[in-house]
Design a protein around this motif. Structure first.
Motif, PDB file in Angstrom:
ATOM      1  N   GLN A  95      -4.957  -4.194  -2.649  1.00 15.77           N
ATOM      2  CA  GLN A  95      -5.127  -4.374  -3.899  1.00 15.77           C
ATOM      3  C   GLN A  95      -5.224  -2.647  -4.754  1.00 15.77           C
ATOM      4  OE1 GLN A  95      -7.964  -7.042  -3.842  1.00 15.77           O
ATOM      5  NE2 GLN A  95      -6.622  -8.495  -4.205  1.00 15.77           N
ATOM      6  N   ALA A  96      -5.958  -2.161  -3.180  1.00 16.94           N
ATOM      7  CA  ALA A  96      -6.371  -0.611  -3.943  1.00 16.94           C
ATOM      8  C   ALA A  96      -5.002   0.202  -3.925  1.00 16.94           C
ATOM      9  CB  ALA A  96      -7.216  -0.124  -2.573  1.00 16.94           C
ATOM     10  N   ILE A  97      -4.533  -0.475  -3.153  1.00 12.22           N
ATOM     11  CA  ILE A  97      -2.884   0.756  -3.085  1.00 12.22           C
ATOM     12  C   ILE A  97      -2.116   0.590  -4.304  1.00 12.22           C
ATOM     13  CG2 ILE A  97      -0.873   0.695  -1.909  1.00 12.22           C
ATOM     14  CD1 ILE A  97      -2.236   0.457   0.725  1.00 12.22           C
ATOM     15  N   THR A  98      -2.380  -0.877  -4.041  1.00 13.01           N
ATOM     16  CA  THR A  98      -0.873  -1.239  -5.544  1.00 13.01           C
ATOM     17  C   THR A  98      -1.394  -0.410  -7.431  1.00 13.01           C
ATOM     18  OG1 THR A  98      -0.911  -3.202  -4.798  1.00 13.01           O
ATOM     19  CG2 THR A  98      -0.231  -3.596  -6.885  1.00 13.01           C
ATOM     20  N   ALA A  99      -2.879  -0.531  -6.898  1.00 16.41           N
ATOM     21  CA  ALA A  99      -4.241  -0.057  -8.503  1.00 16.41           C
ATOM     22  C   ALA A  99      -3.319   1.375  -8.156  1.00 16.41           C
ATOM     23  CB  ALA A  99      -5.681  -0.363  -8.229  1.00 16.41           C
ATOM     24  N   ALA A 100      -3.725   2.311  -7.662  1.00 13.93           N
ATOM     25  CA  ALA A 100      -2.901   3.775  -6.927  1.00 13.93           C
ATOM     26  C   ALA A 100      -1.787   3.667  -7.977  1.00 13.93           C
ATOM     27  CB  ALA A 100      -3.539   4.276  -6.246  1.00 13.93           C
ATOM     28  N   GLY A 101      -1.483   2.735  -7.742  1.00 16.21           N
ATOM     29  CA  GLY A 101       0.057   2.905  -8.297  1.00 16.21           C
ATOM     30  C   GLY A 101       1.564   3.899  -6.909  1.00 16.21           C
ATOM     31  N   LEU A 102       0.613   4.202  -6.340  1.00 13.18           N
ATOM     32  CA  LEU A 102       1.804   4.523  -4.789  1.00 13.18           C
ATOM     33  C   LEU A 102       2.696   3.701  -4.940  1.00 13.18           C
ATOM     34  CD1 LEU A 102       0.937   6.515  -2.398  1.00 13.18           C
ATOM     35  CD2 LEU A 102       0.762   4.952  -1.177  1.00 13.18           C
ATOM     36  N   ARG A 103       3.856   3.953  -4.740  1.00  9.27           N
ATOM     37  CA  ARG A 103       5.086   2.767  -4.656  1.00  9.27           C
ATOM     38  C   ARG A 103       5.086   2.710  -3.389  1.00  9.27           C
ATOM     39  NH1 ARG A 103       9.591   6.478  -4.383  1.00  9.27           N
ATOM     40  NH2 ARG A 103      10.220   6.190  -2.598  1.00  9.27           N
ATOM     41  N   VAL A 104       5.702   1.863  -2.976  1.00 12.67           N
ATOM     42  CA  VAL A 104       5.968   1.116  -1.419  1.00 12.67           C
ATOM     43  C   VAL A 104       7.161   0.725  -1.404  1.00 12.67           C
ATOM     44  CG1 VAL A 104       5.056  -0.277   0.196  1.00 12.67           C
ATOM     45  CG2 VAL A 104       2.846   0.384  -1.001  1.00 12.67           C
ATOM     46  N   ASP A 105       7.709   1.352  -0.957  1.00 10.43           N
ATOM     47  CA  ASP A 105       9.741   0.393  -0.270  1.00 10.43           C
ATOM     48  C   ASP A 105       9.393  -0.461   0.485  1.00 10.43           C
ATOM     49  OD1 ASP A 105      10.556   2.588  -1.947  1.00 10.43           O
ATOM     50  OD2 ASP A 105       9.898   4.084  -0.426  1.00 10.43           O
ATOM     51  N   ALA A 106       8.652  -0.750   1.352  1.00  9.72           N
ATOM     52  CA  ALA A 106       9.513  -2.191   2.274  1.00  9.72           C
ATOM     53  C   ALA A 106       7.220  -1.825   2.745  1.00  9.72           C
ATOM     54  CB  ALA A 106       9.966  -1.786   2.797  1.00  9.72           C
ATOM     55  N   VAL A 107       7.284  -3.137   3.219  1.00  8.07           N
ATOM     56  CA  VAL A 107       5.888  -3.610   4.517  1.00  8.07           C
ATOM     57  C   VAL A 107       6.766  -3.584   5.708  1.00  8.07           C
ATOM     58  CG1 VAL A 107       4.423  -4.934   4.895  1.00  8.07           C
ATOM     59  CG2 VAL A 107       4.515  -4.091   2.274  1.00  8.07           C
ATOM     60  N   ILE A 108       6.348  -3.292   7.041  1.00  8.23           N
ATOM     61  CA  ILE A 108       6.905  -3.358   7.561  1.00  8.23           C
ATOM     62  C   ILE A 108       6.084  -4.129   8.858  1.00  8.23           C
ATOM     63  CG2 ILE A 108       8.034  -3.099   9.904  1.00  8.23           C
ATOM     64  CD1 ILE A 108       9.266  -1.800   7.861  1.00  8.23           C
ATOM     65  N   LEU A 199      15.598  -0.016  11.938  1.00  4.32           N
ATOM     66  CA  LEU A 199      16.592   0.409  11.436  1.00  4.32           C
ATOM     67  C   LEU A 199      17.669  -0.682  10.513  1.00  4.32           C
ATOM     68  CD1 LEU A 199      17.267   3.188  13.661  1.00  4.32           C
ATOM     69  CD2 LEU A 199      16.427   2.906  11.257  1.00  4.32           C
ATOM     70  N   PHE A 200      17.844  -1.124  10.757  1.00  2.00           N
ATOM     71  CA  PHE A 200      19.051  -2.824  10.573  1.00  2.00           C
ATOM     72  C   PHE A 200      18.333  -3.210   9.539  1.00  2.00           C
ATOM     73  CE2 PHE A 200      20.068  -7.005  10.657  1.00  2.00           C
ATOM     74  CZ  PHE A 200      21.844  -6.562  10.588  1.00  2.00           C
ATOM     75  N   LEU A 201      17.191  -3.902   9.331  1.00  2.00           N
ATOM     76  CA  LEU A 201      16.343  -4.561   8.327  1.00  2.00           C
ATOM     77  C   LEU A 201      16.466  -3.501   7.135  1.00  2.00           C
ATOM     78  CD1 LEU A 201      13.897  -7.100   9.960  1.00  2.00           C
ATOM     79  CD2 LEU A 201      15.701  -7.369   9.427  1.00  2.00           C
ATOM     80  N   LEU A 202      16.224  -2.354   7.486  1.00  2.00           N
ATOM     81  CA  LEU A 202      15.877  -1.528   6.198  1.00  2.00           C
ATOM     82  C   LEU A 202      17.252  -1.219   5.474  1.00  2.00           C
ATOM     83  CD1 LEU A 202      13.401   0.319   5.299  1.00  2.00           C
ATOM     84  CD2 LEU A 202      14.317   2.232   6.506  1.00  2.00           C
ATOM     85  N   LYS A 203      18.536  -1.097   6.330  1.00  3.66           N
ATOM     86  CA  LYS A 203      19.365  -0.795   5.939  1.00  3.66           C
ATOM     87  C   LYS A 203      20.111  -1.773   5.200  1.00  3.66           C
ATOM     88  CE  LYS A 203      24.127   1.221   7.456  1.00  3.66           C
ATOM     89  NZ  LYS A 203      24.789   0.548   8.553  1.00  3.66           N
ATOM     90  N   GLN A 204      19.531  -2.806   5.655  1.00  4.62           N
ATOM     91  CA  GLN A 204      20.079  -4.310   5.016  1.00  4.62           C
ATOM     92  C   GLN A 204      19.380  -4.990   3.640  1.00  4.62           C
ATOM     93  OE1 GLN A 204      18.881  -7.729   7.221  1.00  4.62           O
ATOM     94  NE2 GLN A 204      20.821  -8.263   6.866  1.00  4.62           N
TER      95      GLN A 204
END
Ligand code: AP5
Ligand code: ZN
Length: 206
Positions: A95-108, A199-204
């Motif tokens: 929640q702190a990451i989200t509240a700080a507004g940090l852009r997250v591209d994916a959670v592996i 790499l495959f999942l990120l590309k997909q």
């Protein structure tokens, strides 16, 4: 590229991040590594953290959030992107990451069987000179440095099992929090295959 890497102790978070940061030139921020540096430097934060870490317990959320978000919002991190390795580990941290507004591209999320986790933890060896992480069987160290390798104090079987339990208790709320961003990687495969699947999942995902 900003990624969060979630996975149980010994699942290969650090090892995967090494591959990603080499190829994508992003900054690798491992909560555990940063804390171990503080411990080595004997800072007040290091002494506080050591009490928790030697038992395999989590450091209080507030301390962890301050440490990691400070690093993740440094100019170099914002410019190149970051890999958050082992942070967040609790819903509060997420929640702190989200509240700080940090852009997250994916959670592996790394998925590994308990038997593999125990084997990986038991065979892990760290080079105190370079910080490089080896495994006696799966990532054998060069013979000339074997004598100087060390075992992490939290890599006893008892502490590893305790850390695995903490992970299981905390994982689901994290996954729910990040829902659509989650990419699950089968990390019960050899190191290069885990990277290839990532790499495959990120590309997909595009
Ligand atoms: P941290 O250092 O993050 O420990 P961890 O989460 O328990 O994870 P590990 O570093 O043990 O494993 P890893 O997933 O990085 O695996 P690795 O790549 O090394 O945290 C330590 C402590 O700090 C915590 O217990 C806590 O006290 C504190 N802390 C940290 N973050 C915190 C937070 N956010 N909140 C609160 N407290 C926090 O690989 C393991 C071994 O397996 C190696 O030997 C490697 O060579 C080998 N290996 C890797 N991949 C493979 C593969 N695919 N096949 C075979 N072997 C492999
Ligand atoms: Zn690690």
């Amino acid at each position: 590229l900003n990624l969060i890497i979630v996975g149980p102790p010994g699942s290969g978070k650090g090892t995967l991040c090494e591959n990603i940061s080499r190829d994508f030139h992003v900054m690798h921020l491992s909560g555990g590594e940063l804390l171990r540096e503080e411990v080595a430097k004997k800072t007040p934060l290091g002494s506080e953290a050591f009490e928790y870490m030697k038992q395999g317990k989590l450091i209080p959320d507030e301390t962890m959030v301050k440490l990691m978000l400070n690093k993740a919002t440094e100019p170099a991190a914002l410019q190149h992107g970051v890999l958050l390795d082992g942070f967040p580990r609790t819903l509060k941290q997420a929640q702190a990451i989200t509240a700080a507004g940090l852009r997250v591209d994916a959670v592996i999320v790394l998925d590994v069987s308990d038997a593999s986790l125990l084997e990986r933890s038991a065979g892990r060896r760290v080079d105190p000179v370079t910080g490089e992480v080896y495994h006696l069987k799966f990532k054998p160290p060069p013979s000339q440095i074997v004598d100087r390798l060390v075992i992490r104090p939290d890599d006893t079987e008892e502490k590893q099992r305790f850390r695995m339990k903490i992970y299981k208790d905390q994982r689901d709320p994290l996954i729910v929090h990040f829902k659509d961003l989650v990419l699950t990687v089968n990390a019960d495969q050899p190191i290069p295959k885990v990277y290839a699947e990532f790499l495959f999942l990120l590309k997909q995902r595009g």
